[in-house]
Design an enzyme around this catalytic site. Structure first.
Site: not given
Ligand code: NPG
Length: 368
Positions: A161, A290, A262, A238, A135, A163, A213, A188
């Site tokens: 991934k 994570g 998670k 998430d 990520s 952000k 996400e 995400d």
């Protein structure tokens, strides 16, 4: 199993690189560790709460208060037969899943060790290694983003991934896709958008992303369902999934096509398993997220991700992605093919470097 004493600690650990998301920058992490003493042996767990209430309302401070004031007193000196008994003891406490999860995961590690099984097998895992993704936080420039991706692909990570947030989204993803048309890529948003942004978000459909996400607000399953109807890109939830009940409702509403589990966010392994099973019944894949964990939380995530419906690479990277020195031995390393091997020793499966933990500790209390 009788819990004779519980030790709480907060460490201060510097990430190798600052990690920027739509809710802020993290450079120092303050992992809250829990150590259960059972029959003279130590069993470690990690609480995933951050220093401040940005990702969720829980913080290191609130988790400490909940553990000290309510959760630890509920179990201390008691015979707790299994996880169901632990969940019953914790049931009067509303919410605070991160605080509860720290105990539940340490306790499950103890049960696994007692049963002479590695945690992965104790949880019902069906593979010996997991596929690892990485990520990447929001970068200052697109060039820096592309350089970071190149480095991680060279290291062997299988899925990237990134952000995103308003102003750092379509252009950044378009630049990645131009350079890397084929990589497994996802974005995400950490709740940075509103349903009014649907027209903007539809642009993501041309990038062939694995998923988008958590685009919208945390509790908003209804708007996510409305957005999913307009997007071809699968939505992954998430932050919105705090429990199996949330997962069931999200699946019923069509609010997502993928779920990020998670264990630290949902209250532990047992609730993770329930979400995993609900998603499997609905043919919805899950993956393990994570929270910039130390090797203790990472060992838990790796074990969980060996379950059969974890069908996508998770945000479980190697120890050296985060820390100059991890607090467990051996550290988690990326194998050829972008995988991480699940520890095979009984229980948590890694040794905690107690001397290093001692040096990094900024707060400690023994409850007995
Ligand atoms: O590799 O552990 C990792 C980081 C994965 O992006 C990641 N985590 O929003 O899921 C998230 C984000 C996060 C990190 C959230 C820390 C909260 C705290």
């Amino acid at each position: 199993m009788k819990i004779d004493a519980v030790e709480l600690r907060v460490l201060k650990m510097r990430l190798l690189k600052p990690f920027r998301t739509s809710f802020g920058v993290q450079q120092d992490r303050y992992p809250l560790l829990i150590r259960l003493e059972v029959e003279g042996r130590s069993h470690w767990g990690e609480c995933v709460a951050s220093e401040g209430p940005w990702y969720s309302y829980e913080t290191v401070e609130t988790a400490w208060q909940l553990l000290k004031g309510y959760l630890v007193p509920a179990i201390l000196g008691r015979e707790v037969a299994d996880v169901a008994a632990l969940e019953t003891l914790f049931a009067p406490v509303r919410g605070h899943h991160m605080a509860k999860a720290a105990v539940e995961m340490a306790f499950t590690g103890a049960l696994a060790e007692h049963a002479r099984k590695p945690l992965a097998r104790f949880l019902g895992g069906t593979r010996d290694r997991i596929e690892s993704g990485v990520s990447i936080g929001i970068q200052a420039t697109v060039d820096e983003l592309l350089r970071a991706i190149e480095k991680h692909l060279e290291e062997g990570y299988r899925r990237i991934k990134v952000k995103i947030e308003p102003g750092w989204d379509v252009t950044a993803i378009a630049a990645i896709r131009e350079r890397y048309p084929e990589i497994s890529l996802m974005a995400d948003a950490n709740s940075a958008y509103d349903l009014e942004d649907a027209v903007h978000l539809v642009q993501f459909d041309r990038f062939g992303l694995l998923m988008l996400e958590q685009p919208l607000a945390v509790g908003d399953l209804v708007d996510h369902a409305a957005l999913q109807r307009q997007l071809r890109t699968p939505i992954c939830l998430d932050e919105s999934i705090e429990s199996a009940r949330d997962a069931r409702q999200a699946l019923q509403l069509g609010a997502c096509r993928v779920i990020n589990i998670k264990p630290g966010r949902v209250g532990g392994f047992a609730e993770s398993r329930r979400i995993h099973d609900l998603a499997a019944e609905a043919s919805v894949p899950v993956w393990c997220g994570g929270m910039l964990e130390t090797g203790i939380g990472r060992a838990c995530n790796v074990a969980l991700a060996t379950l059969p419906n974890f069908r996508l690479p998770g945000d479980i990277s190697a120890s050296d992605r985060y820390w100059a020195e991890d607090i467990v031995e051996p550290p988690f390393v990326l194998q050829k093919g972008g995988t991480i091997v699940a520890p095979t020793r009984w229980g948590l499966g890694v040794r905690v470097k107690v001397e290093l933990v001692e040096r990094l500790t900024v707060r400690r209390e023994l409850l007995h």
